[in-house]
Design a protein around this motif. Structure first.
Motif, short mmCIF file in Angstrom:
data_model
loop_
_atom_site.label_atom_id
_atom_site.label_comp_id
_atom_site.label_asym_id
_atom_site.label_seq_id
_atom_site.Cartn_x
_atom_site.Cartn_y
_atom_site.Cartn_z
N ILE A 124 16.28 -44.87 -14.98
CA ILE A 124 16.56 -45.59 -16.21
C ILE A 124 15.24 -46.22 -16.64
N ALA A 125 14.62 -45.66 -17.68
CA ALA A 125 13.36 -46.17 -18.21
C ALA A 125 13.69 -47.15 -19.33
N VAL A 126 13.37 -48.42 -19.11
CA VAL A 126 13.75 -49.45 -20.07
C VAL A 126 12.54 -49.96 -20.84
N ASN A 127 12.80 -50.35 -22.07
CA ASN A 127 11.84 -51.07 -22.89
C ASN A 127 12.66 -52.11 -23.64
N LEU A 128 12.98 -53.18 -22.94
CA LEU A 128 13.87 -54.21 -23.49
C LEU A 128 13.05 -55.25 -24.24
N GLU A 129 13.38 -55.47 -25.51
CA GLU A 129 12.75 -56.51 -26.32
C GLU A 129 13.84 -57.41 -26.86
N TYR A 130 13.91 -58.63 -26.35
CA TYR A 130 14.92 -59.59 -26.77
C TYR A 130 16.31 -58.95 -26.70
N ALA A 131 16.60 -58.34 -25.58
CA ALA A 131 17.83 -57.58 -25.42
C ALA A 131 18.39 -57.79 -24.03
N GLY A 132 19.53 -57.19 -23.77
CA GLY A 132 20.15 -57.27 -22.46
C GLY A 132 20.65 -55.90 -22.03
N LEU A 133 20.52 -55.61 -20.75
CA LEU A 133 21.03 -54.37 -20.18
C LEU A 133 21.83 -54.72 -18.93
N LYS A 134 23.09 -54.26 -18.90
CA LYS A 134 23.93 -54.44 -17.73
C LYS A 134 24.26 -53.06 -17.19
N VAL A 135 24.01 -52.86 -15.89
CA VAL A 135 24.29 -51.59 -15.22
C VAL A 135 25.34 -51.86 -14.15
N ILE A 136 26.48 -51.15 -14.23
CA ILE A 136 27.55 -51.30 -13.26
C ILE A 136 27.61 -50.03 -12.43
N LEU A 137 27.38 -50.16 -11.12
CA LEU A 137 27.29 -49.01 -10.23
C LEU A 137 28.58 -48.78 -9.46
N PRO A 138 28.83 -47.50 -9.09
CA PRO A 138 29.99 -47.23 -8.24
C PRO A 138 29.69 -47.63 -6.80
N LYS A 139 30.73 -47.73 -6.02
CA LYS A 139 30.59 -48.10 -4.61
C LYS A 139 29.71 -47.06 -3.90
N GLY A 140 28.78 -47.51 -3.10
CA GLY A 140 27.90 -46.61 -2.35
C GLY A 140 26.58 -46.34 -3.03
N ALA A 141 26.48 -46.57 -4.32
CA ALA A 141 25.21 -46.37 -5.03
C ALA A 141 24.33 -47.60 -4.86
N HIS A 142 23.04 -47.44 -5.17
CA HIS A 142 22.14 -48.58 -5.11
C HIS A 142 21.04 -48.42 -6.15
N ALA A 143 20.37 -49.53 -6.44
CA ALA A 143 19.34 -49.53 -7.48
C ALA A 143 18.02 -50.03 -6.91
#
Length: 192
Positions: A124-143
């Protein structure tokens, strides 16, 4: 390409292709945000091609979703660039290997709990400017968030313990924004 039989039921991939076509029409100015929201809701409620055909009749022929291939290319990148809105991807959507998120003054939610992954690792390549990103992962995944550059922003990663599932690699820049990664929350029968 021949027109599909109006009595044939829609697949999830075809619904996503229809939503993508409606989003393109919105970006071109053919639909306003209210029309897009209403038509998107009707696409998700539709069962057959006949149910969605009327949603596309006032759009040019090249924007009609009934003429798109039945299976969207899963290997292509996904680019999300909302402005002044809230964008949410959830349900049974196809996850490509690279997702670019470039919101401006917007909130984006990527819910991977019931998504179909095409690769073992998703960037996930982000370029957040005055913004919000929420990522909800399934069980067993990791970030993994070690590739994110903070410029007055915040990264909250509550899904960093490696498991046997999918790996989400976060890269890019967070400028006065908030990026949050978490698992599904549960209380009794509620899930969010």
């Amino acid at each position: 390409m021949p027109e599909p039989d109006p009595n044939v039921r829609l697949s999830n991939a075809e619904r996503e292709a229809l939503i993508a076509r409606l989003q393109t029409a919105t970006e071109e100015g053919r639909l306003d945000l209210h029309e897009f929201a209403e038509r998107s809701r009707e696409v998700y409620e539709a069962r057959t091609y006949a149910d969605v055909e009327r949603l596309l009749t006032d759009l040019p022929a090249e924007d009609r979703a009934l003429a798109v291939p039945r299976a969207p290319a899963a290997s292509g990148d996904m680019v999300l660039e909302p402005s002044y809105t809230h964008l949410k991807r959830q349900g049974a959507w196809i996850v490509p290997g690279l997702i670019r998120v470039n919101p401006k003054y917007s909130r984006v939610t990527l819910d991977f709990r019931t998504a179909e992954f095409t690769t073992r690792e998703v960037e996930i390549a982000v370029n957040l400017e005055y913004a919000g990103l929420k990522v909800i992962l399934p069980k067993g995944a990791h970030a993994i968030d070690d590739g994110v550059i903070l410029e007055g922003g915040q990264v909250i990663n509550r899904a960093f313990t490696p498991g046997g599932g999918q790996r989400i690699r976060l890269t890019g820049r967070v400028l006065y924004s908030r990026l949050k990664v978490r698992y599904e929350r549960r209380f009794l029968w509620w899930r969010w």
